[in-house]
Design a protein around this motif. Sequence first.
Motif, PDB file in Angstrom:
ATOM      1  N   MET A   1       0.690  -1.502   0.210  1.00  0.00           N
ATOM      2  CA  MET A   1      -0.161  -0.045  -0.027  1.00  0.00           C
ATOM      3  C   MET A   1       0.746   1.665  -0.330  1.00  0.00           C
ATOM      4  SD  MET A   1      -3.039  -1.108   2.439  1.00  0.00           S
ATOM      5  CE  MET A   1      -3.810   0.373   3.010  1.00  0.00           C
ATOM      6  N   ALA A   2       1.684   0.824   0.391  1.00  0.00           N
ATOM      7  CA  ALA A   2       3.046   2.507   0.779  1.00  0.00           C
ATOM      8  C   ALA A   2       4.196   3.044  -0.699  1.00  0.00           C
ATOM      9  CB  ALA A   2       4.025   2.304   1.869  1.00  0.00           C
ATOM     10  N   GLU A   3       3.750   1.996  -1.629  1.00  0.00           N
ATOM     11  CA  GLU A   3       4.180   1.496  -2.639  1.00  0.00           C
ATOM     12  C   GLU A   3       3.125   1.954  -4.079  1.00  0.00           C
ATOM     13  OE1 GLU A   3       5.237  -1.681  -4.094  1.00  0.00           O
ATOM     14  OE2 GLU A   3       7.771  -2.268  -3.086  1.00  0.00           O
ATOM     15  N   ASP A   4       1.932   2.270  -3.441  1.00  0.00           N
ATOM     16  CA  ASP A   4       1.029   2.462  -4.365  1.00  0.00           C
ATOM     17  C   ASP A   4       0.325   4.082  -4.347  1.00  0.00           C
ATOM     18  OD1 ASP A   4       0.730   0.209  -5.746  1.00  0.00           O
ATOM     19  OD2 ASP A   4      -1.253  -0.708  -4.671  1.00  0.00           O
ATOM     20  N   ALA A   5       1.019   4.184  -2.524  1.00  0.00           N
ATOM     21  CA  ALA A   5       0.024   5.751  -2.280  1.00  0.00           C
ATOM     22  C   ALA A   5       1.528   6.538  -2.837  1.00  0.00           C
ATOM     23  CB  ALA A   5       0.725   5.412  -0.694  1.00  0.00           C
ATOM     24  N   GLY A   6       3.126   5.651  -2.884  1.00  0.00           N
ATOM     25  CA  GLY A   6       4.123   6.748  -3.466  1.00  0.00           C
ATOM     26  C   GLY A   6       4.325   6.932  -5.062  1.00  0.00           C
ATOM     27  N   CYS A   7       3.171   6.113  -5.616  1.00  0.00           N
ATOM     28  CA  CYS A   7       2.998   6.529  -7.163  1.00  0.00           C
ATOM     29  C   CYS A   7       1.841   7.813  -6.997  1.00  0.00           C
ATOM     30  CB  CYS A   7       2.736   5.703  -7.653  1.00  0.00           C
ATOM     31  SG  CYS A   7       4.301   4.519  -7.905  1.00  0.00           S
ATOM     32  N   GLU A   8       1.037   7.565  -6.329  1.00  0.00           N
ATOM     33  CA  GLU A   8      -0.239   8.641  -6.087  1.00  0.00           C
ATOM     34  C   GLU A   8       0.614  10.115  -6.191  1.00  0.00           C
ATOM     35  OE1 GLU A   8      -3.200   8.154  -7.391  1.00  0.00           O
ATOM     36  OE2 GLU A   8      -2.462   6.175  -7.446  1.00  0.00           O
TER      37      GLU A   8
ATOM     38  N   SER B   1      12.671   5.583 -15.035  1.00  0.00           N
ATOM     39  CA  SER B   1      12.114   4.666 -13.485  1.00  0.00           C
ATOM     40  C   SER B   1      13.759   5.231 -12.527  1.00  0.00           C
ATOM     41  CB  SER B   1      13.271   3.189 -14.389  1.00  0.00           C
ATOM     42  OG  SER B   1      13.856   3.190 -15.457  1.00  0.00           O
ATOM     43  N   GLY B   2      14.471   5.782 -13.333  1.00  0.00           N
ATOM     44  CA  GLY B   2      16.006   6.254 -12.065  1.00  0.00           C
ATOM     45  C   GLY B   2      16.118   7.370 -12.336  1.00  0.00           C
ATOM     46  N   GLU B   3      17.275   7.878 -11.479  1.00  0.00           N
ATOM     47  CA  GLU B   3      18.074   9.225 -11.933  1.00  0.00           C
ATOM     48  C   GLU B   3      18.511   9.170 -12.928  1.00  0.00           C
ATOM     49  OE1 GLU B   3      18.244  11.585  -9.174  1.00  0.00           O
ATOM     50  OE2 GLU B   3      16.829  11.038  -7.381  1.00  0.00           O
ATOM     51  N   ALA B   4      17.927  10.480 -13.598  1.00  0.00           N
ATOM     52  CA  ALA B   4      19.056  10.678 -14.808  1.00  0.00           C
ATOM     53  C   ALA B   4      18.090  12.111 -14.417  1.00  0.00           C
ATOM     54  CB  ALA B   4      19.036   9.766 -16.433  1.00  0.00           C
TER      55      ALA B   4
ATOM     56  N   GLY C   1       7.115  21.502 -17.301  1.00  0.00           N
ATOM     57  CA  GLY C   1       6.125  21.079 -16.327  1.00  0.00           C
ATOM     58  C   GLY C   1       6.942  19.437 -15.432  1.00  0.00           C
ATOM     59  N   TYR C   2       7.378  19.086 -14.266  1.00  0.00           N
ATOM     60  CA  TYR C   2       8.022  18.011 -14.129  1.00  0.00           C
ATOM     61  C   TYR C   2       7.192  17.941 -12.387  1.00  0.00           C
ATOM     62  CZ  TYR C   2      11.605  16.307 -11.126  1.00  0.00           C
ATOM     63  OH  TYR C   2      12.302  15.603  -9.653  1.00  0.00           O
ATOM     64  N   SER C   3       7.474  16.338 -12.787  1.00  0.00           N
ATOM     65  CA  SER C   3       7.037  15.730 -11.064  1.00  0.00           C
ATOM     66  C   SER C   3       8.073  14.325 -11.055  1.00  0.00           C
ATOM     67  CB  SER C   3       6.004  15.189 -11.553  1.00  0.00           C
ATOM     68  OG  SER C   3       5.148  14.949 -10.048  1.00  0.00           O
ATOM     69  N   GLY C   4       8.018  14.648  -9.747  1.00  0.00           N
ATOM     70  CA  GLY C   4       9.189  14.073  -9.640  1.00  0.00           C
ATOM     71  C   GLY C   4       9.131  12.554  -7.863  1.00  0.00           C
ATOM     72  N   VAL C   5       9.209  11.879  -7.856  1.00  0.00           N
ATOM     73  CA  VAL C   5       8.899  10.633  -6.421  1.00  0.00           C
ATOM     74  C   VAL C   5      10.121   9.692  -6.067  1.00  0.00           C
ATOM     75  CG1 VAL C   5       7.327   9.571  -5.058  1.00  0.00           C
ATOM     76  CG2 VAL C   5       6.178  11.647  -7.053  1.00  0.00           C
ATOM     77  N   LYS C   6      10.888   9.905  -4.933  1.00  0.00           N
ATOM     78  CA  LYS C   6      11.329   8.576  -4.570  1.00  0.00           C
ATOM     79  C   LYS C   6      10.441   7.569  -4.402  1.00  0.00           C
ATOM     80  CE  LYS C   6      15.337  11.711  -3.837  1.00  0.00           C
ATOM     81  NZ  LYS C   6      16.388  12.416  -3.297  1.00  0.00           N
ATOM     82  N   THR C   7       9.469   7.835  -3.812  1.00  0.00           N
ATOM     83  CA  THR C   7       8.539   6.713  -3.062  1.00  0.00           C
ATOM     84  C   THR C   7       8.037   5.654  -4.106  1.00  0.00           C
ATOM     85  OG1 THR C   7       6.951   8.533  -2.512  1.00  0.00           O
ATOM     86  CG2 THR C   7       8.409   7.716  -1.303  1.00  0.00           C
ATOM     87  N   CYS C   8       7.681   5.987  -5.228  1.00  0.00           N
ATOM     88  CA  CYS C   8       7.256   5.260  -6.406  1.00  0.00           C
ATOM     89  C   CYS C   8       8.432   4.094  -6.493  1.00  0.00           C
ATOM     90  CB  CYS C   8       6.667   5.950  -7.395  1.00  0.00           C
ATOM     91  SG  CYS C   8       6.238   4.657  -8.441  1.00  0.00           S
ATOM     92  N   PRO C   9       8.057   2.832  -6.930  1.00  0.00           N
ATOM     93  CA  PRO C   9       9.560   1.688  -7.116  1.00  0.00           C
ATOM     94  C   PRO C   9       9.359   1.793  -8.425  1.00  0.00           C
ATOM     95  CG  PRO C   9       7.078   1.015  -6.211  1.00  0.00           C
ATOM     96  CD  PRO C   9       6.951   2.024  -6.489  1.00  0.00           C
ATOM     97  N   ALA C  10       8.796   2.096  -8.948  1.00  0.00           N
ATOM     98  CA  ALA C  10       8.862   1.530 -10.655  1.00  0.00           C
ATOM     99  C   ALA C  10       8.949   2.863 -11.953  1.00  0.00           C
ATOM    100  CB  ALA C  10       8.215   1.133 -11.231  1.00  0.00           C
ATOM    101  N   ILE C  11       9.143   4.514 -10.958  1.00  0.00           N
ATOM    102  CA  ILE C  11       8.950   5.330 -11.696  1.00  0.00           C
ATOM    103  C   ILE C  11      10.108   6.377 -10.697  1.00  0.00           C
ATOM    104  CG2 ILE C  11       7.571   6.789 -12.820  1.00  0.00           C
ATOM    105  CD1 ILE C  11       5.774   4.944 -13.264  1.00  0.00           C
ATOM    106  N   ARG C  12      10.747   6.710 -10.871  1.00  0.00           N
ATOM    107  CA  ARG C  12      11.186   7.958 -10.394  1.00  0.00           C
ATOM    108  C   ARG C  12      10.688   9.523 -10.327  1.00  0.00           C
ATOM    109  NH1 ARG C  12      12.241  11.805  -8.014  1.00  0.00           N
ATOM    110  NH2 ARG C  12      14.274  12.324  -7.516  1.00  0.00           N
TER     111      ARG C  12
END
Length: 162
Positions: free
Chosen positions: A19-26, A101-104, A119-130
């Motif tokens: 659930m935390a992983e899903d919340a990270g992507c949200e 998927s990662g830092e770049a 526009g830009y959006s970045g999240v460190k808590t989404c497991p597959a998308i950075r």
Amino acid sequence: MKRLVVSLFALLAGTSFAMAEDAGCEAFKWPVTREQALFAAPPATPSGAPLAVGAAADLGLVPVEKAGFTLPPERAPAQGTFGAVASVEVPPDGAIQISLSGEAWVDVIQDGHAIKSAGYSGVKTCPAIRKSVRFKLTPGPATVQFSGAKKAELKVAVLTPE
């Protein structure tokens, strides 16, 4: 009884983690569900290859000094990092969204000029998308440069914004 309690705890902990992983992507500013689906099995793509709008690629990166950037990256890459150059055909509406998927660092070049992101959006808590970056461009060819990646592979999706 002790085993049951431990098993129940492990089950609940796994559920909370999922659930935390899903919340990270949200937490992204816009939905990334299309990227999540595309990143499940993207085709291997070498540096220099074209990227298709509406698809993802598992992009093979090279040491930054061998990437062959069209223009120097806006953010100078650290030594020992990786990069790639790719081409993309910008659709008629001119808007594209590039998700990683990662830092770049991502630079888009069109008509010999680096284009600032819209526009830009970045999240460190989404497991597959950075990160996910949007650009407003002119329809036609563009060059996309990736730099500063810490690993030699990077999943990349090029989509039209929702």
